[in-house]
Design a protein around this motif. Structure first.
Motif, PDB file in Angstrom:
ATOM      1  N   ARG A   7       9.365  -8.265  13.397  1.00  0.00           N
ATOM      2  CA  ARG A   7      10.063  -7.414  14.354  1.00  0.00           C
ATOM      3  C   ARG A   7      10.159  -8.065  15.740  1.00  0.00           C
ATOM      4  O   ARG A   7      10.573  -7.439  16.695  1.00  0.00           O
ATOM      5  N   PRO A   9      -4.506  -0.957   9.146  1.00  0.00           N
ATOM      6  CA  PRO A   9      -3.604  -0.343   8.161  1.00  0.00           C
ATOM      7  C   PRO A   9      -3.212  -1.292   7.035  1.00  0.00           C
ATOM      8  O   PRO A   9      -2.707  -0.862   6.003  1.00  0.00           O
ATOM      9  N   GLY A  10      -3.445  -2.588   7.246  1.00  0.00           N
ATOM     10  CA  GLY A  10      -2.999  -3.585   6.291  1.00  0.00           C
ATOM     11  C   GLY A  10      -1.507  -3.797   6.424  1.00  0.00           C
ATOM     12  O   GLY A  10      -0.812  -2.916   6.937  1.00  0.00           O
ATOM     13  N   PRO A  11      -0.973  -4.903   6.006  1.00  0.00           N
ATOM     14  CA  PRO A  11      -1.713  -6.065   5.507  1.00  0.00           C
ATOM     15  C   PRO A  11      -2.411  -6.813   6.659  1.00  0.00           C
ATOM     16  O   PRO A  11      -1.895  -6.867   7.754  1.00  0.00           O
ATOM     17  N   ARG A  52      -1.692  -5.813  12.968  1.00  0.00           N
ATOM     18  CA  ARG A  52      -1.119  -7.125  12.647  1.00  0.00           C
ATOM     19  C   ARG A  52      -0.082  -7.520  13.709  1.00  0.00           C
ATOM     20  O   ARG A  52       0.582  -6.651  14.277  1.00  0.00           O
ATOM     21  N   ARG A  93       0.805  -1.216   0.000  1.00  0.00           N
ATOM     22  CA  ARG A  93       0.000   0.000   0.000  1.00  0.00           C
ATOM     23  C   ARG A  93       0.844   1.275   0.000  1.00  0.00           C
ATOM     24  O   ARG A  93       0.612   2.183  -0.801  1.00  0.00           O
ATOM     25  N   THR A  94       1.805   1.342   0.908  1.00  0.00           N
ATOM     26  CA  THR A  94       2.548   2.598   1.073  1.00  0.00           C
ATOM     27  C   THR A  94       3.358   2.920  -0.182  1.00  0.00           C
ATOM     28  O   THR A  94       3.306   4.033  -0.703  1.00  0.00           O
ATOM     29  N   ARG A 110      11.571   3.972   3.738  1.00  0.00           N
ATOM     30  CA  ARG A 110      11.126   2.989   4.739  1.00  0.00           C
ATOM     31  C   ARG A 110      12.346   2.177   5.143  1.00  0.00           C
ATOM     32  O   ARG A 110      13.094   1.700   4.294  1.00  0.00           O
ATOM     33  N   ARG A 145       4.699   0.953  14.509  1.00  0.00           N
ATOM     34  CA  ARG A 145       4.923   2.379  14.242  1.00  0.00           C
ATOM     35  C   ARG A 145       3.597   3.066  13.905  1.00  0.00           C
ATOM     36  O   ARG A 145       3.436   4.264  14.117  1.00  0.00           O
ATOM     37  N   VAL A 146       2.649   2.292  13.382  1.00  0.00           N
ATOM     38  CA  VAL A 146       1.321   2.848  13.063  1.00  0.00           C
ATOM     39  C   VAL A 146       0.644   3.289  14.359  1.00  0.00           C
ATOM     40  O   VAL A 146       0.074   4.387  14.443  1.00  0.00           O
ATOM     41  N   HIS A 182       5.199   6.185  11.572  1.00  0.00           N
ATOM     42  CA  HIS A 182       4.731   6.025  10.193  1.00  0.00           C
ATOM     43  C   HIS A 182       3.735   7.168   9.972  1.00  0.00           C
ATOM     44  O   HIS A 182       2.528   6.964   9.948  1.00  0.00           O
ATOM     45  N   GLN A 227       0.727   7.219   7.497  1.00  0.00           N
ATOM     46  CA  GLN A 227      -0.340   6.282   7.837  1.00  0.00           C
ATOM     47  C   GLN A 227      -1.291   6.917   8.863  1.00  0.00           C
ATOM     48  O   GLN A 227      -2.509   6.837   8.736  1.00  0.00           O
ATOM     49  N   GLN A 230       3.287  -8.277  14.214  1.00  0.00           N
ATOM     50  CA  GLN A 230       4.435  -7.997  13.332  1.00  0.00           C
ATOM     51  C   GLN A 230       5.610  -8.914  13.678  1.00  0.00           C
ATOM     52  O   GLN A 230       6.605  -8.495  14.278  1.00  0.00           O
TER      53      GLN A 230
HETATM   54  C1  NCD Z   1       2.044  -1.047   8.326  1.00  0.00           C
HETATM   55  C2  NCD Z   1       3.541  -0.851   8.414  1.00  0.00           C
HETATM   56  O1  NCD Z   1       4.283  -1.145   7.487  1.00  0.00           O
HETATM   57  O2  NCD Z   1       3.942  -0.361   9.454  1.00  0.00           O
HETATM   58  N1  NCD Z   1       1.587  -1.229   7.032  1.00  0.00           N
HETATM   59  C3  NCD Z   1       1.337  -0.144   6.243  1.00  0.00           C
HETATM   60  O3  NCD Z   1       2.172   0.699   6.013  1.00  0.00           O
HETATM   61  N2  NCD Z   1       0.104  -0.035   5.732  1.00  0.00           N
HETATM   62  C4  NCD Z   1       1.533  -2.039   9.273  1.00  0.00           C
HETATM   63  C5  NCD Z   1       2.051  -3.437   9.201  1.00  0.00           C
HETATM   64  O4  NCD Z   1       3.021  -3.742   8.514  1.00  0.00           O
HETATM   65  O5  NCD Z   1       1.451  -4.271   9.883  1.00  0.00           O
END
Ligand code: NCD
Length: 320
Positions: free
Chosen positions: A235, A270-272, A230, A65-66, A115, A176-177, A143, A146, A232
């Motif tokens: 990380r 925010p996806g995915p 999600r 998406r980003t 990123r 980070r979201v 982020h 976002q 993550q």
């Molecule tokens: C997020 C990210 O990369 O921080 N995705 C995004 O940018 N839409 C969230 C994530 O990866 O879970």
């Protein structure tokens, strides 16, 4: 608005974080993005505002998406856009990052969208280049675009942000979201809750004025917005949840758990998405409640607004 901007004066402006951004500045991004929502819905989506400008997307981590939305945003504003996907395996921190920045800088870029898996890496890079830098996600730090698109999604659907109860649920520790959203929602007067098992919560949440809950059943009570995150795993070092099945049982958003929230509560992500892990398909695809695809749509408009504002001639203000 003029057809093209004059070269930015003195120092470039950056968008590195929401932390410290005044409410008026956030609202400025929202208001400008609104104009681009209309442009993106019209048959002729392209303008020449950034004609002659060069945008490089430098992504050291995967993105759908980003990356796509920054590419579309740049192209719809008439910029030349180059995507550089850097394989994670080739990262050698420190010197390599700076070398990359210096190399790109020598090519006279106007905007660099970065990123990176390390928190702080984008700021480090921004200090070394003459162009505007946008943080497209640095480690578990921030982020900002976002959070801006999430905030705009809420404002469009609810008409306001102040006073809303926003429950951010799931892997907040690595998100980070979540961090950028907490700063944005605090700045705009929302009431933010963090809902997660203790293992997935950062230590500094209470200091940020966030109400902490360890159960969805209490954390979602009377929420206006339910924002899911999600797990993550990329990380994570070690085991943070007993099993995916158990995690879904306690923290996965289902229709049943959603009953605690307000009847008109909106579902965001925010996806995915990992269906069946943090969210059940039935709620993710509920067209009355889920605004997940609105978030994607508004992501392009918000990024157009960011490119527009950051390339405007401005006095030396440093980071936004
Ligand atoms: C997020 C990210 O990369 O921080 N995705 C995004 O940018 N839409 C969230 C994530 O990866 O879970």
């Amino acid at each position: 608005m003029t057809a093209s901007h004059a070269p930015a004066s003195v120092r470039p402006r950056h968008l590195l974080a929401i932390q410290g951004m005044p409410a008026a500045e956030i609202v400025r991004f929202f208001d400008l993005a609104e104009t681009y929502v209309a442009q993106n819905r019209s048959p002729d989506k392209n303008t020449s505002l950034l004609r002659g400008r060069t945008l490089v997307n430098l992504f050291f981590e995967n993105s759908t998406r980003t990356l796509t939305s920054f590419e579309l945003a740049g192209k719809r504003l008439g910029a030349d856009v180059i995507n550089m996907a850097v394989a994670v395996s080739s990262i050698k921190k420190g010197e390599t990052l700076i070398d990359t920045a210096m190399t790109l800088n020598a090519m006279h870029l106007d905007v660099l969208v970065v990123r990176h898996p390390e928190s702080g890496a984008v700021r480090l890079l921004a200090n070394k280049v003459n162009c505007a830098v946008i943080n497209a996600g640095d480690g578990n730090h921030e982020h900002p675009t976002q959070a801006l698109l999430d905030g705009l999604t809420i404002r469009r659907r609810k008409g306001h942000i102040e006073g809303l109860v926003v429950a951010i649920c799931g892997d907040i520790l690595h998100s980070r979201v979540a961090r950028s959203n907490i700063h944005l929602l605090n700045a705009l007067g929302a009431r933010v809750r963090a809902v997660a098992p203790p293992t997935l919560l950062p230590a500094d949440l209470a200091r940020l004025g966030v109400e902490v809950h360890h159960r969805m059943e209490t954390g979602l009570v009377d929420a206006d917005i339910v924002m899911m995150l999600r797990l993550q795993t990329e990380r994570m070092s070690g085991q943070f949840v007993p099993s995916v099945r158990e995690y879904f049982h306690f923290f996965g958003l289902t229709r049943e758990k959603l009953r605690a929230a307000k009847p008109d509560a909106l579902i965001m992500h925010p996806g995915p998405m990992n269906r069946g892990v943090e969210i059940d398909s039935e709620v993710a695809d509920d067209i009355k409640r889920s605004v997940i695809l609105d978030q994607v749509e508004l992501g392009v408009a918000v990024r157009m607004a960011c490119l527009d504002l950051l390339t405007r001639p401005a006095p030396a203000t440093g980071a936004i």
